[in-house]
Design an enzyme around this catalytic site. Sequence first.
Site, short mmCIF file in Angstrom:
data_model
loop_
_atom_site.label_atom_id
_atom_site.label_comp_id
_atom_site.label_asym_id
_atom_site.label_seq_id
_atom_site.Cartn_x
_atom_site.Cartn_y
_atom_site.Cartn_z
N SER A 1 -6.78 3.49 -2.60
CA SER A 1 -7.84 4.05 -3.44
C SER A 1 -8.40 3.05 -4.46
CB SER A 1 -7.36 5.33 -4.14
OG SER A 1 -7.04 6.31 -3.16
N GLU B 1 0.85 -1.19 0.00
CA GLU B 1 0.00 0.00 0.00
C GLU B 1 0.89 1.25 0.00
OE1 GLU B 1 -4.15 -0.96 1.72
OE2 GLU B 1 -2.85 -0.43 3.37
C1 PEP Z 1 -6.55 1.19 3.45
O1 PEP Z 1 -7.14 1.64 4.42
O2 PEP Z 1 -5.80 0.20 3.58
C2 PEP Z 1 -6.76 1.80 2.13
C3 PEP Z 1 -6.11 1.33 1.11
O3 PEP Z 1 -7.63 2.87 2.08
P1 PEP Z 1 -8.31 3.49 0.75
O4 PEP Z 1 -8.81 2.34 -0.08
O5 PEP Z 1 -9.41 4.37 1.26
O6 PEP Z 1 -7.24 4.24 0.03
#
Ligand code: PEP
Length: 261
Positions: free
Chosen positions: A223, A177
Amino acid sequence: MRRKFIAGNWKMFNGPKATSEFINKFSAEIKASPEVIKAVADGSEEIALFVPAISLTAAADGVKELPVIIGAQNCHWEKNGAFTGEISVPMITEVGATHVLIGHSERRHIFREINEELNKKVQAAVEGGLVAVLCVGELLEEREAGRAFDVIREQFIEGLKGIDAKTAAEKIIIAYEPVWAIGTGKTAGNDDAEEICGYIRKLTAERFDGETADKIIILYGGSVKPENTKGIISQPDIDGVLVGGASLKPESFIQIVKNAL
Ligand code: PEP
């Protein structure tokens, strides 16, 4: 063929009441989606929800008849003790949850959790019978300074100290991430996400072996929405997604689950 793993991270949203309401609606969505029921039954897809600690019981009780995994968003490495505000691995398993997120970027950067602590959590989680989803990802400034690969390597190597190959293949999931893509609406390009997830698979082969690298589940998060799921999931080294905002509504989360099939 690796299974797909589609996970929602609710962050600090949905107390027990909202959790039960979500699960009722999500249950109806799953029951209306025979292709999802089939994919889960034949083991080609897993669906997971990582919910706030206070909602774990409501979630685990709510999904008893549903093919949905429940996980915690954090754990402590000790089983009990004077650690006000923390929850332990035996407490998580006691309520019926089977997975735990470790090292989410909000834990690393807001709560200042460091690799050494995260490694203790990973070890405690797998020893206690949980699947640990170790989150890794670089900050924007680290990416711009050309350090993304070094940051990922360090988080991966340090986070998995003491873990053997069998455990890595069966009890560890890695979620890539990029911090700059979380909750910002900016998704890493499919090629950029694949480049890092492919690198994580290569690191797995180096640190463990080729067989473990073939087996380990690697997710992308940042996202993810129904509209970009297909492009992300079609990358060869991306086995699933970790979804924040878009997992809070049953109708968008089920769409992501379907688009990942
Ligand atoms: C997350 O909380 O791990 C995440 C990826 O959030 P978002 O999808 O809102 O970017």
